[in-house]
Scaffold this motif. Structure first.
Motif, short mmCIF file in Angstrom:
data_model
loop_
_atom_site.label_atom_id
_atom_site.label_comp_id
_atom_site.label_asym_id
_atom_site.label_seq_id
_atom_site.Cartn_x
_atom_site.Cartn_y
_atom_site.Cartn_z
N LYS A 130 0.83 -1.21 0.00
CA LYS A 130 0.00 0.00 0.00
C LYS A 130 0.86 1.26 0.00
O LYS A 130 0.41 2.32 -0.46
CB LYS A 130 -0.91 0.00 1.23
CG LYS A 130 -1.97 -1.08 1.24
CD LYS A 130 -2.78 -1.03 2.53
CE LYS A 130 -3.79 -2.17 2.61
NZ LYS A 130 -4.52 -2.17 3.90
N ASN A 191 3.22 -3.36 4.56
CA ASN A 191 1.80 -3.00 4.49
C ASN A 191 1.16 -3.58 3.22
O ASN A 191 0.73 -2.84 2.33
CB ASN A 191 1.64 -1.47 4.53
CG ASN A 191 0.25 -1.04 4.96
OD1 ASN A 191 -0.56 -1.84 5.42
ND2 ASN A 191 -0.03 0.25 4.79
N GLU A 194 -4.80 -5.42 0.38
CA GLU A 194 -5.85 -6.30 0.90
C GLU A 194 -6.05 -7.53 0.02
O GLU A 194 -6.37 -8.60 0.52
CB GLU A 194 -7.16 -5.53 1.05
CG GLU A 194 -7.16 -4.52 2.19
CD GLU A 194 -6.77 -5.14 3.52
OE1 GLU A 194 -7.20 -6.28 3.79
OE2 GLU A 194 -6.03 -4.50 4.29
N GLU A 195 -5.90 -7.36 -1.28
CA GLU A 195 -6.08 -8.50 -2.19
C GLU A 195 -5.11 -9.62 -1.86
O GLU A 195 -5.47 -10.81 -1.89
CB GLU A 195 -5.89 -8.04 -3.63
CG GLU A 195 -6.14 -9.13 -4.66
CD GLU A 195 -5.85 -8.67 -6.08
OE1 GLU A 195 -6.05 -9.48 -7.01
OE2 GLU A 195 -5.44 -7.51 -6.27
N ASN A 197 -3.60 -10.09 1.16
CA ASN A 197 -4.01 -10.62 2.46
C ASN A 197 -5.16 -11.60 2.32
O ASN A 197 -5.16 -12.68 2.93
CB ASN A 197 -4.43 -9.47 3.39
CG ASN A 197 -3.28 -8.59 3.83
OD1 ASN A 197 -2.17 -9.07 3.99
ND2 ASN A 197 -3.54 -7.31 4.01
N GLU A 198 -6.15 -11.23 1.52
CA GLU A 198 -7.35 -12.05 1.38
C GLU A 198 -7.04 -13.39 0.71
O GLU A 198 -7.56 -14.43 1.12
CB GLU A 198 -8.40 -11.28 0.57
CG GLU A 198 -9.73 -12.02 0.42
CD GLU A 198 -10.42 -12.31 1.74
OE1 GLU A 198 -11.15 -13.30 1.80
OE2 GLU A 198 -10.20 -11.54 2.71
#
Length: 238
Positions: A130, A191, A194-195, A197-198
């Motif tokens: 990020k 950091n 999200e993609e 992490n998911e």
């Protein structure tokens, strides 16, 4: 007819939007950033892998008091050998300048399987952050240790490095992680998006690894592991 040549040695450097370069390169991966991260992360490791024992690659999702990180660690490799090159030294870069090739971009070699043959993987890793920020450390086969850091901005992509104990101390300060104790290289994405992490959590990342590398897994050339707060998983033949 003699053409007069300009002296560009004191000219201004052309600016580039490095965050856009990261995004454009990420867009060139048709299956998305997470799929590209596993593919390029393992491919990079193979470039310095031992020819006699299986390559080992561990992906890990980490959260600690310093922040969130996604790491790619290889072992049974030589590490990123070579010195940190100055700009003018890239004119004579060799195939064995692994550290310089990892940091450089577009320095092709006759061997297109060699490390840094395309050099775009690092920008994909930055796109997976990020903050467009990553660290990378390597304990090399000659026993030396080095930490590097780079961050893409709208107009620059500066790099910093620290050798030996300065590197180990700076790594702990920045990430709370322990320096490598086994010869190899680790990429630390700061950091993560999200993609990514998911897909670690729902298993899609593991599936992508198994589909991409099933031949190498089947032949015993590589052992791949994923670690997260939800547990450890080993890549198998799908």
């Amino acid at each position: 007819m003699n053409m007069e040549k300009l002296d560009f040695s004191k000219g201004r450097h052309r600016q580039a939007a490095y965050t856009s370069i990261c995004t454009n390169i990420a867009d060139s991966y048709p299956l998305g950033i997470p799929h590209g991260v596993q593919k390029d992360g393992i491919q990079n490791a193979f470039h310095t892998a031992s020819k006699t024992i299986p390559l080992e690659v561990t992906f890990e999702l980490i959260k600690n008091r310093k922040g969130a990180f996604f790491t790619i660690t290889d072992s049974n490799t030589k590490g990123l050998m070579g010195k940190v090159l100055e700009t003018e030294e890239y004119d004579t870069i060799s195939e064995s300048d692994h550290w310089a090739r990892f940091e450089g971009f577009g320095f092709t070699t006759p061997n297109q399987d060699a490390i840094g043959a395309r050099g775009q993987g690092k920008f994909l890793f930055l796109a997976a952050s990020k903050d467009y920020l990553m660290y990378y450390d390597s304990l090399r086969v000659d026993g030396t240790y080095r930490l590097g850091a780079t961050q893409a901005t709208k107009t620059d992509c500066p790099m910093i490095h620290y050798d030996e104990e300065k590197g180990r101390s700076k790594l702990r300060e920045l990430t709370g992680l322990d320096p490598l104790s086994k010869v190899g290289t680790r990429i630390i994405i700061v950091n993560p998006i999200e993609e990514l992490n998911e897909q670690i959590k729902n298993g899609d990342f593991l599936t992508a690894i198994e589909e991409t590398w099933f031949r190498a897994i089947e032949k015993g050339r590589v052992k791949i592991r994923i670690k997260s707060p939800d547990g450890d998983k080993i890549a198998k033949i799908p």
